[in-house]
Design an enzyme around this catalytic site. Structure first.
Site, mmCIF file in Angstrom:
data_model
loop_
_atom_site.group_PDB
_atom_site.id
_atom_site.type_symbol
_atom_site.label_atom_id
_atom_site.label_comp_id
_atom_site.label_asym_id
_atom_site.label_seq_id
_atom_site.Cartn_x
_atom_site.Cartn_y
_atom_site.Cartn_z
ATOM 1 C CE LYS A 111 -1.635 1.641 4.096
ATOM 2 N NZ LYS A 111 -1.600 3.063 4.206
ATOM 3 C CG ASN A 112 2.530 2.575 3.345
ATOM 4 O OD1 ASN A 112 1.377 2.910 3.554
ATOM 5 N ND2 ASN A 112 3.184 2.447 4.721
ATOM 6 C CB CYS B 141 -4.250 12.122 12.188
ATOM 7 S SG CYS B 141 -4.171 10.229 11.914
ATOM 8 N NE ARG C 72 0.070 9.935 10.835
ATOM 9 C CZ ARG C 72 -0.182 8.816 10.239
ATOM 10 N NH1 ARG C 72 -1.471 8.700 10.006
ATOM 11 N NH2 ARG C 72 0.776 8.367 9.551
ATOM 12 C CG ASP D 232 7.053 20.149 11.077
ATOM 13 O OD1 ASP D 232 6.562 19.127 11.320
ATOM 14 O OD2 ASP D 232 8.123 20.062 11.910
ATOM 15 C CG ASP E 37 2.427 1.250 9.503
ATOM 16 O OD1 ASP E 37 1.983 2.015 10.452
ATOM 17 O OD2 ASP E 37 2.431 1.275 8.357
ATOM 18 N NE ARG F 148 -7.108 4.819 5.510
ATOM 19 C CZ ARG F 148 -6.274 5.501 6.067
ATOM 20 N NH1 ARG F 148 -6.707 5.892 7.518
ATOM 21 N NH2 ARG F 148 -5.303 6.165 5.448
HETATM 22 C C1 UD1 Z 1 4.197 6.706 6.686
HETATM 23 C C2 UD1 Z 1 3.288 5.407 6.421
HETATM 24 C C3 UD1 Z 1 2.641 5.054 7.673
HETATM 25 C C4 UD1 Z 1 3.874 4.791 8.758
HETATM 26 C C5 UD1 Z 1 4.553 5.999 9.148
HETATM 27 C C6 UD1 Z 1 5.737 5.485 10.111
HETATM 28 C C7 UD1 Z 1 2.528 5.934 4.117
HETATM 29 C C8 UD1 Z 1 1.721 6.197 3.212
HETATM 30 N N1 UD1 Z 1 2.497 5.948 5.460
HETATM 31 O O1 UD1 Z 1 3.495 7.521 7.179
HETATM 32 O O2 UD1 Z 1 1.955 3.776 7.464
HETATM 33 O O3 UD1 Z 1 2.825 4.194 10.014
HETATM 34 O O4 UD1 Z 1 5.151 6.187 7.652
HETATM 35 O O5 UD1 Z 1 6.391 4.537 9.650
HETATM 36 O O6 UD1 Z 1 3.786 5.753 3.649
HETATM 37 N N2 UD1 Z 1 6.167 13.969 11.363
HETATM 38 C C9 UD1 Z 1 6.465 15.310 11.832
HETATM 39 N N3 UD1 Z 1 6.558 16.414 10.946
HETATM 40 C C10 UD1 Z 1 6.453 16.096 9.526
HETATM 41 C C11 UD1 Z 1 6.252 14.625 9.374
HETATM 42 C C12 UD1 Z 1 6.257 13.763 10.162
HETATM 43 O O7 UD1 Z 1 6.561 15.646 13.069
HETATM 44 O O8 UD1 Z 1 6.717 16.917 8.745
HETATM 45 C C13 UD1 Z 1 6.275 13.121 12.655
HETATM 46 C C14 UD1 Z 1 4.767 12.193 12.433
HETATM 47 O O9 UD1 Z 1 3.751 13.067 13.344
HETATM 48 C C15 UD1 Z 1 5.114 11.093 13.246
HETATM 49 C C16 UD1 Z 1 6.634 10.678 12.786
HETATM 50 O O10 UD1 Z 1 6.940 11.938 12.184
HETATM 51 O O11 UD1 Z 1 5.214 11.237 14.574
HETATM 52 C C17 UD1 Z 1 6.764 9.643 11.540
HETATM 53 O O12 UD1 Z 1 5.667 10.136 10.435
HETATM 54 P P1 UD1 Z 1 6.081 9.909 8.939
HETATM 55 O O13 UD1 Z 1 7.170 8.824 8.965
HETATM 56 O O14 UD1 Z 1 6.076 11.139 8.154
HETATM 57 O O15 UD1 Z 1 4.865 9.198 8.544
HETATM 58 P P2 UD1 Z 1 3.959 9.330 7.254
HETATM 59 O O16 UD1 Z 1 4.758 9.388 6.034
HETATM 60 O O17 UD1 Z 1 2.851 9.902 7.365
#
Ligand code: UD1
Length: 421
Positions: free
Chosen positions: A22-23, A117, A122, A125, A305, A397
């Protein structure tokens, strides 16, 4: 609203085909926006998140055809709105990763902020900081991020924290920037690597994906490609747990074992017998389960996950297991429902202490997010009596037709299409 009913207690025996990740699929759908023409993706999992991304691509002006094989024609995007609306971003956070490709190729993008969320704040930034480092002008406008740039310029950027989506978004943007970009503290997930492989097939020049430093030499344009998506390591891990806790013997066809080291190590520690075969991964219960301590980490650590699912495995083992969630706050929403089924789990902040063995008893439970739903299915498979899982749209999903995959292995599992909430 569909529900799933399971009569537990049957050891699973047989084979499960692991479908495309999926990802990876979601990000490759976004990457198609970087090229003019029709990109073809194969082994696409039939999931509601993939359909949501298709709706977003269609909204942006793409023509999307097919299901297992998707053809995404981007010819109409230049005349489209270059905007990702709130309705789509709020149901699926991965929608924000259209921003990098739109900005790089069309010079602007308007993307709704994802908002709160269920599994934590999430924020995005790091996505915005990275795009700004490449020269994007970013402003907030009525809940939307508006990003503009004539042409992005390569830069050195260090992520403050490891983010999968942030790494992918900025990496995609950098492919069409002028000059070289170096991303440090980048996410190392296999899906980041898969995206880089596909971008390179499209004509990008990316080195180091899969490590924490990624170098991207910008090019003037990318071309569409035909690509088969790698199998889903989380789907494989989830069904591996199902095999172990039911005392079964299951071959996970095409399981991507090379991307599952941290999970497989914990499964073995818990007492599973694993064997890599030419067709995939065979998972058996050894008959004795042991408690395990697990702490979620960015790849190559144990994936968040799989946290809810491993908790069910831990709860089936006699003794005390400790599970820590370090990636997302508020990702123990499965615990109250597992408690209702008989689990003994105490949550203190980001740590859960699990005491087993649990004698699960079937009841009616409510799915709250994607992986939480998977843990309820697992508990249902070992529970005495009838477990009814409601709100399975969360499950849909990320898991393709759970009931059709498990029933041939002996599971007594049925989906009901009904109006109950
Ligand atoms: C992706 C995966 C999700 C998985 C996650 C962590 C996809 C589509 N989804 O989600 O299934 O659970 O990685 O392995 O690939 N964060 C910030 N600032 C940012 C971005 C993230 O603080 O700009 C924080 C988030 O709140 C979270 C952590 O970083 O606590 C990890 O998030 P991130 O790796 O970005 O997750 P996703 O890419 O949304």
């Amino acid at each position: 609203m569909d529900s799933i009913v399971i009569e537990g207690g049957v050891p699973l025996r047989g084979e499960i085909q692991i479908h495309g990740a999926k990802n990876a699929a979601l990000l490759l759908q976004c990457a198609a926006l970087l090229a003019q023409g029709t990109t073809t993706l194969r082994h696409v999992p039939l999931l509601s998140d993939v359909r949501t991304m298709n709706r977003l691509l269609t909204h942006l002006g793409c023509r999307v055809e097919g299901e297992r094989t998707l053809a995404i024609d981007t010819s109409g995007v230049a005349e489209g709105p270059l905007s990702a609306p709130y309705e789509l971003v709020k149901t699926m956070r991965a929608s924000v990763t259209v921003m990098g490709p739109l900005l790089a190729r069309y010079g602007r993008a308007r993307v709704s902020l994802p908002g709160g969320c269920a599994i934590g704040a999430r924020p995005i930034d790091q996505h915005l900081k990275g795009l700004a480092a490449l020269g994007a002008e970013i402003e907030l406008d009525h809940g939307y991020v508006v990003a503009r740039a004539k042409r992005l310029t390569g830069a050195n950027f260090v992520f403050d924290k490891v983010t999968v989506g942030g790494t992918q978004n900025v990496m995609m943007a950098a492919t069409l920037a002028r000059g070289t970009t170096v991303l440090e503290n980048a996410a190392r997930e296999p899906e980041v690597q898969e995206l880089a492989i596909v971008l390179n097939k499209m004509g990008a020049r990316i080195r180091g994906a899969g490590t924490s430093v990624i170098e991207i030499e910008g090019v003037d344009e990318l071309h569409p490609v035909d690509h088969a998506i790698l199998p889903d390591r989380i789907e494989a891990g989830t069904y591996a747990v199902a095999a172990i806790i039911t005392g079964g013997d299951v071959l996970l066809r095409d399981a991507p074992v090379d991307h599952m080291h941290a999970v497989l190590a914990k499964l073995e520690e818990a007492g599973a017998e694993l064997r890599v075969e030419p067709a995939g991964l065979r998972v058996r219960s050894s008959g004795t389960l042991r408690p395990i301590d697990v702490s979620t980490r960015p790849h190559p650590g144990f994936p968040t996950d799989m946290q809810a699912q491993i908790m069910v495995l831990a709860s089936c083992a006699p003794g005390r297991s400790v599970i820590s969630e370090t990636i997302f706050e508020n990702r123990f929403m499965h615990v109250p429902e597992l408690l209702r089924m008989g689990a003994d789990v105490t949550v203190n902040g980001s740590t859960a202490v699990v005491r087993g063995p649990t004698r699960y008893l079937g009841t009616t439970v409510m799915a709250t997010d994607l992986r939480a739903s998977a843990s309820l299915v697992l508990a249902g498979l070992v529970a005495e009596g009838r477990t009814e899982i409601r709100r399975v749209y969360h499950l849909d999903r990320g898991y393709e037709a759970v009931e059709r995959k498990l029933a041939p292995l002996g599971a007594r599992i049925t989906r009901y299409h009904d109006a109950r909430a």
